[in-house]
Design a protein around this motif. Structure first.
Motif, short mmCIF file in Angstrom:
data_model
loop_
_atom_site.label_atom_id
_atom_site.label_comp_id
_atom_site.label_asym_id
_atom_site.label_seq_id
_atom_site.Cartn_x
_atom_site.Cartn_y
_atom_site.Cartn_z
N LEU A 1 -13.46 -5.11 3.94
CA LEU A 1 -12.05 -5.11 3.53
C LEU A 1 -11.38 -6.44 3.92
CD1 LEU A 1 -9.53 -3.70 2.42
CD2 LEU A 1 -9.20 -2.65 4.65
N ILE B 1 -7.67 0.36 6.81
CA ILE B 1 -6.56 -0.62 6.85
C ILE B 1 -6.10 -0.79 8.30
CG2 ILE B 1 -4.22 -1.15 6.06
CD1 ILE B 1 -4.70 0.41 3.55
N LEU C 1 -3.18 -2.58 -2.19
CA LEU C 1 -4.38 -2.26 -1.42
C LEU C 1 -4.78 -0.80 -1.59
CD1 LEU C 1 -6.05 -3.87 0.52
CD2 LEU C 1 -4.49 -3.25 2.36
N ILE D 1 -5.84 -4.56 9.60
CA ILE D 1 -4.58 -5.23 9.25
C ILE D 1 -4.10 -6.22 10.31
CG2 ILE D 1 -3.00 -3.41 10.11
CD1 ILE D 1 -2.66 -5.41 6.85
N ALA E 1 0.87 -1.19 0.00
CA ALA E 1 0.00 0.00 0.00
C ALA E 1 0.90 1.24 0.00
CB ALA E 1 -0.90 0.01 1.23
#
Ligand code: ADP
Length: 509
Positions: free
Chosen positions: A447, A328, A390, A332, A315
């Motif tokens: 996501l 994110i 991403l 993550i 990313a």
């Protein structure tokens, strides 16, 4: 009888005014677009010139720079400003003029100081740039057919053109086009700046310059330009709707017949795995073996185990709400805990996100790597070396990284909004078609499951993955295509040029 061939196309004189241009001054995609589009138009034979501020961060020792005008006087309100002008060329050979004004541009940043505080005099600085660009045309005798303004910083150019220069020898014939690259930033500042801007208080009206008793520079551009372009067809639609218009939807909707969506392209001389000089091995869709070398170099650069068989997710971007980095951050850790992946991130912006991503490799050593800052080399390495890219943006006018990554065979995982929706084809498990993975809901859950979908494709359906990589790399994102659409928009602006009623400076709709 002699047969007449097709009429030769008229070559246009095009003036582009911008606050960013790669490689001189870059914060985001605007810089890439101005460089690539001007280059593509030049290659088509047009006389295109770019005007840019001479920021102190532009290292002129890297470019050959010639003085052009010293000094140049520019009337702002009832004050004459003095500046000088220098000229260089872009890598495509496009003349680039730097407007040098120490008070305005000799600063740490382009738009804000080192604590991310917007410079209070931004409307003054960029109004001056806009006016200076037009003055320059007069002083050097460049007669544009079209003046192309970009975002709020130069949105006053069409206004100055209509209000001040409609009758000029040099500028009177020019039509104007405003490109909206990002509508979240509109240049809204106290109305006290209007005297300096110099467009007159009679133009401080709700349809032109005024927004909640402040000046709104982008709104002025929406009113005064002959044609408006947005950087993707979906974004062009979204900005006429309440959620996507950020308060400007009613004003843009009024101009919907003059609004065109044109997707950006990729400058293949900078972003292509075949020629990229900053990656350790070049590769192509015919021979992709170099991508593994890039992956291993990426892993090394980010202190991760060099393992070609682990799914690697990259990313890059500005750490701002728009780009979905908050999403994110919320997802993550579950991904790193539950999936066999590596994650690398490059970016700068929001301090709490910088701290969060900066610390991630300490907490997930061997699984996460990060670099907080702006770094071109690492941007190219992530684009080439990752398996997935991403981009969970909340909104995305066009987006370049998802196009770059597809061209490098790095499949994007995107939220289906704006240009991301327009440029990424969703994976179809039935036949392995598609070039990336899309989700719609802007939630951590959506996501998480979409990353899971991509990762399971990596491990369980390698034949589909291979097919998608091949399809992504072969997609046509060339600037030639976009440049020809801009040319059509320029011609439309010239044909539909509007004139103000000189008695009240209004248009008749
Ligand atoms: P935006 O213009 O909204 O920032 P785009 O995707 O259109 O988003 O363009 C972003 C550009 O800036 C890309 O070329 C991307 O690689 C680059 N970029 C963003 N952040 C960084 C960074 N920290 N280091 C290097 N390049 C970056």
């Amino acid at each position: 009888m002699k047969k007449l061939g097709p009429k030769p196309e008229k070559k246009l004189n095009i003036l582009m005014v911008s606050s960013e241009m790669y490689p001189f001054a870059k914060i985001g995609g605007l810089a890439d677009v101005v460089d690539s589009l001007s280059g593509a138009l030049k290659n088509l034979g047009h006389d295109v010139r770019v005007v840019l501020p001479r920021y102190s961060l532009i290292d002129t020792s890297h470019y050959s720079v010639q003085p052009v005008l010293e000094p140049m006087g520019v009337w702002m309100g009832n004050k004459e400003e003095w500046c000088s002008v220098q000229q260089t060329h872009s890598s495509h050979g496009v003349p680039v003029y730097f407007i040098e004004h120490t008070n305005f541009f000799d600063r740490w940043g382009l738009y804000h100081d080192s604590s991310m505080h917007d410079y209070d005099d931004n409307p003054v600085r960029f109004a001056f740039l806009s006016r200076a660009a037009l003055q320059l045309c007069k002083d050097i005798g460049f007669k544009p057919d079209i003046v192309h303004a970009n975002d709020w910083q130069t949105a006053l150019v069409p206004a100055y053109l209509k209000v001040w220069h409609w009758n000029d020898q040099t500028l009177g014939a020019a039509a104007s086009l405003l490109t909206i690259h990002n509508i979240a930033y509109q240049g809204i500042y106290p109305k006290s700046h209007l005297d300096y801007i110099g467009l007159g208080w009679h133009n401080f009206t709700e349809d032109k310059l005024e927004s909640y008793d402040q000046v709104n520079l982008l709104k002025a551009g929406v009113y005064y330009s002959d044609i408006i372009t947005a950087v993707s067809p979906s974004f062009a639609r979204e900005i006429t709707e309440p959620f996507g218009g950020f308060g400007l939807a009613p004003y843009i909707s009024r101009r919907k017949n003059d609004l065109i969506g044109i997707i950006n392209g990729i400058d293949y001389s900078i972003w292509s795995p075949q020629q990229d000089k900053s990656i350790p091995a070049n590769y192509s869709s015919e021979n992709i073996s170099g991508k593994v070398i890039c992956k291993k170099e990426l892993q090394k650069a980010f202190d991760l185990p060099q393992d070609e068989h682990v799914a690697t997710i990259g990313a890059i971007g500005r750490f701002v709400e728009q780009k979905g980095f908050h999403l994110i951050a919320k997802t993550i850790e579950s991904i790193l805990q539950n999936m066999h992946v590596q994650f690398v991130i490059l970016g700068t912006g929001d301090r709490s996100l910088e701290d969060y991503f900066g610390n991630l490799p300490v907490r997930y050593s061997g699984k996460a790597g990060s670099y907080i800052g702006f770094d071109n080399y690492r941007a190219h390495l992530i684009t080439a070396g990752s398996d997935f890219f991403l981009m969970p943006s909340l909104f995305e006018p066009c987006g370049l990284n998802q196009m770059y990554s597809q061209h490098y065979g790095t499949l994007p995982i995107v939220r289906a909004t704006g240009g991301l929706d327009d440029t990424v084809e969703n994976y179809n498990e039935k036949d392995g078609s598609g070039t990336g993975f899309k989700f719609w809901e802007p939630t951590p859950n959506a996501l998480y499951y979409t990353i899971g979908w991509a990762v399971s494709t990596y491990y369980d359906r390698p034949d589909h993955l291979k097919q998608m990589i091949d399809r992504a790399m072969k997609k046509n994102f060339s600037w030639e295509k976009s440049a020809s659409e801009y040319l059509n928009a320029y011609k439309l602006a010239m044909r539909n040029k509007r004139y103000l009623d000189s008695s009240n400076e209004n248009y008749y709709w």
